[in-house]
Design a protein around this motif. Structure first.
Motif, mmCIF file in Angstrom:
data_model
loop_
_atom_site.group_PDB
_atom_site.id
_atom_site.type_symbol
_atom_site.label_atom_id
_atom_site.label_comp_id
_atom_site.label_asym_id
_atom_site.label_seq_id
_atom_site.Cartn_x
_atom_site.Cartn_y
_atom_site.Cartn_z
ATOM 1 N N THR A 73 0.844 -1.191 0.000
ATOM 2 C CA THR A 73 0.000 0.000 0.000
ATOM 3 C C THR A 73 0.883 1.245 0.000
ATOM 4 N N PRO A 74 0.729 2.094 -1.009
ATOM 5 C CA PRO A 74 1.557 3.306 -1.025
ATOM 6 C C PRO A 74 1.119 4.283 0.063
ATOM 7 N N GLN A 75 2.096 4.927 0.691
ATOM 8 C CA GLN A 75 1.779 5.913 1.716
ATOM 9 C C GLN A 75 1.623 7.274 1.067
ATOM 10 N N ARG A 76 0.587 7.985 1.475
ATOM 11 C CA ARG A 76 0.405 9.338 0.989
ATOM 12 C C ARG A 76 1.338 10.259 1.748
ATOM 13 N N ARG A 77 1.792 11.270 1.094
ATOM 14 C CA ARG A 77 2.756 12.193 1.677
ATOM 15 C C ARG A 77 2.213 12.861 2.937
ATOM 16 N N GLU A 78 0.942 13.243 2.920
ATOM 17 C CA GLU A 78 0.378 13.955 4.068
ATOM 18 C C GLU A 78 0.132 13.053 5.277
ATOM 19 N N ASP A 79 0.217 11.730 5.088
ATOM 20 C CA ASP A 79 0.023 10.808 6.206
ATOM 21 C C ASP A 79 1.312 10.523 6.973
ATOM 22 N N GLN A 80 2.463 10.868 6.406
ATOM 23 C CA GLN A 80 3.730 10.564 7.056
ATOM 24 C C GLN A 80 4.009 11.566 8.169
ATOM 25 N N GLN A 81 4.497 11.058 9.287
ATOM 26 C CA GLN A 81 4.796 11.885 10.448
ATOM 27 C C GLN A 81 6.298 11.901 10.704
ATOM 28 N N CYS A 82 6.829 13.050 11.116
ATOM 29 C CA CYS A 82 8.246 13.195 11.428
ATOM 30 C C CYS A 82 8.394 13.721 12.855
ATOM 31 N N ARG A 83 9.564 13.436 13.439
ATOM 32 C CA ARG A 83 9.881 13.978 14.766
ATOM 33 C C ARG A 83 10.772 15.191 14.579
ATOM 34 N N TYR A 84 10.400 16.270 15.237
ATOM 35 C CA TYR A 84 11.172 17.507 15.174
ATOM 36 C C TYR A 84 11.621 17.880 16.576
#
Length: 105
Positions: A73-84
């Motif tokens: 399943t491809p991940q949508r860009r807006e669903d990815q989370q990053c730690r800042y």
């Protein structure tokens, strides 16, 4: 006989209605499990020629199909989370921005 057909129709309708609220990943996993289970059952029957082989083939095919369907399943860009991390040390999680995708993080 007509009661069995009515029950079967209700069950199929309920199963299809449940698919409407699934995410894309869940739909792909479900489809993979169905296709893998059918293929595994056919292969198990062809190899073993008995019920036990058919059931084992269906179960392993369904498991493999669900895993592959979910993993592809491809991940949508807006669903990815990053730690800042802020300048003062506080770490927070937010949607990834262009720095992540451009390698400037």
């Amino acid at each position: 006989m007509t009661i069995k057909k009515a029950i079967l129709a209700v069950l199929i309708t309920a199963a299809l209605a449940g698919c409407e609220t699934q995410t894309e990943g869940q739909q792909r996993a479900t489809t993979g499990a169905l296709v893998g289970g059918a293929g595994g059952a056919l292969l198990g029957q062809a190899i073993g020629g008995n019920t036990k082989s058919t059931v084992i083939g269906a179960a392993s095919g369904a498991l493999l199909g669900a895993v592959v369907g979910s993993a592809t399943t491809p991940q949508r860009r807006e669903d990815q989370q990053c730690r800042y991390q802020e300048r003062y040390g506080r770490i927070y999680i937010a949607p990834c921005d262009d720095r992540y995708y451009n390698g400037n993080y």
